[in-house]
Motif scaffolding. Sequence first.
Motif, mmCIF file in Angstrom:
data_model
loop_
_atom_site.group_PDB
_atom_site.id
_atom_site.type_symbol
_atom_site.label_atom_id
_atom_site.label_comp_id
_atom_site.label_asym_id
_atom_site.label_seq_id
_atom_site.Cartn_x
_atom_site.Cartn_y
_atom_site.Cartn_z
ATOM 1 N N VAL A 81 0.831 -1.207 0.000
ATOM 2 C CA VAL A 81 0.000 0.000 0.000
ATOM 3 C C VAL A 81 0.865 1.258 0.000
ATOM 4 O O VAL A 81 0.584 2.217 -0.728
ATOM 5 N N LEU A 82 1.923 1.258 0.781
ATOM 6 C CA LEU A 82 2.807 2.430 0.822
ATOM 7 C C LEU A 82 3.449 2.686 -0.539
ATOM 8 O O LEU A 82 3.568 3.841 -0.977
ATOM 9 N N GLY A 83 3.869 1.624 -1.218
ATOM 10 C CA GLY A 83 4.440 1.785 -2.551
ATOM 11 C C GLY A 83 3.426 2.317 -3.546
ATOM 12 O O GLY A 83 3.726 3.204 -4.361
ATOM 13 N N ASP A 84 2.195 1.777 -3.487
ATOM 14 C CA ASP A 84 1.134 2.265 -4.367
ATOM 15 C C ASP A 84 0.884 3.756 -4.152
ATOM 16 O O ASP A 84 0.752 4.531 -5.110
ATOM 17 N N LEU A 85 0.810 4.150 -2.886
ATOM 18 C CA LEU A 85 0.536 5.550 -2.575
ATOM 19 C C LEU A 85 1.658 6.467 -3.035
ATOM 20 O O LEU A 85 1.409 7.600 -3.462
ATOM 21 N N ALA A 86 2.904 5.985 -2.956
ATOM 22 C CA ALA A 86 4.032 6.799 -3.401
ATOM 23 C C ALA A 86 3.916 7.117 -4.889
ATOM 24 O O ALA A 86 4.074 8.273 -5.314
ATOM 25 N N THR A 151 -8.204 10.127 -3.166
ATOM 26 C CA THR A 151 -7.547 9.122 -2.348
ATOM 27 C C THR A 151 -8.542 8.106 -1.824
ATOM 28 O O THR A 151 -8.266 6.903 -1.771
ATOM 29 N N ARG A 152 -9.720 8.553 -1.440
ATOM 30 C CA ARG A 152 -10.714 7.623 -0.885
ATOM 31 C C ARG A 152 -11.276 6.680 -1.950
ATOM 32 O O ARG A 152 -11.895 5.680 -1.610
ATOM 33 N N GLU A 153 -11.080 7.013 -3.218
ATOM 34 C CA GLU A 153 -11.469 6.091 -4.283
ATOM 35 C C GLU A 153 -10.399 5.027 -4.515
ATOM 36 O O GLU A 153 -10.726 3.879 -4.817
ATOM 37 N N PHE A 154 -9.144 5.426 -4.353
ATOM 38 C CA PHE A 154 -8.034 4.527 -4.693
ATOM 39 C C PHE A 154 -7.527 3.722 -3.504
ATOM 40 O O PHE A 154 -7.254 2.521 -3.629
ATOM 41 N N LEU A 155 -7.415 4.365 -2.351
ATOM 42 C CA LEU A 155 -6.746 3.734 -1.206
ATOM 43 C C LEU A 155 -7.420 2.442 -0.734
ATOM 44 O O LEU A 155 -6.730 1.441 -0.491
ATOM 45 N N PRO A 156 -8.752 2.393 -0.585
ATOM 46 C CA PRO A 156 -9.347 1.131 -0.112
ATOM 47 C C PRO A 156 -9.080 -0.038 -1.042
ATOM 48 O O PRO A 156 -8.827 -1.165 -0.587
ATOM 49 N N TRP A 157 -9.100 0.215 -2.349
ATOM 50 C CA TRP A 157 -8.847 -0.860 -3.303
ATOM 51 C C TRP A 157 -7.381 -1.248 -3.313
ATOM 52 O O TRP A 157 -7.043 -2.424 -3.476
ATOM 53 N N SER A 158 -6.500 -0.275 -3.114
ATOM 54 C CA SER A 158 -5.075 -0.582 -2.998
ATOM 55 C C SER A 158 -4.810 -1.446 -1.769
ATOM 56 O O SER A 158 -4.024 -2.408 -1.818
#
Length: 216
Positions: A81-86, A151-158
Amino acid sequence: MIYAPWIYVLIALSVLLDVFLPFLPSGVIVIAAAATAAGATAAGATTAGTAADAAAIAAPAADAPLPRVCALVLCAAAASVLGDLAVYRLARRGSDRFTRAVARSRQLSGARERLGHAVARGGGPLVVLARFAPGGRSVMSLVAGVEQRRTREFLPWSALAGLAWAGYGVGAGYVGGQWLGATWLGTAVSVLALFGAGALATFLVRRGPAPAAPAS
């Protein structure tokens, strides 16, 4: 010892960085750690019948495999998740530059269209599926940032993608280790299972969403 702290550091770094360097064998490292854990557990079980080992087997949680397996899953998932967010944040902040890069790449352009359809339908299952495909994680994180998805669209799925991938990898490694022991064969079989999931995910991602029915 497989549960030494440096093992978790190695797993976290490899999973975190393979979003930028997809050739890093993060999946193999996760599987090898889980297979070794399972092999050690199986080896311990074969000696459980001797009186000399009774006290050691009775010792609580220090040798229990479940907490360590859960720690492997959580470590790999969090790093994912941290890598995806970066990548997502970098692409979102440098949207114009990354948009030009996406436009020049047929693979990225196709992913952009498929992700748009998936999110428009109210979810991002494609993000989860792409996590298993080679390089799919990098592409989806990049495209989500370029598309300025919230972010709230992407983060839960990530998070779901990272947890599913980590759970599958650790589970495959653990089952292979229990079945074949902590040997190269157990790890190899588990890695083949991960590659098989990746090949299937790649096929499904390339198919893309079904075309929408024409309006009547």
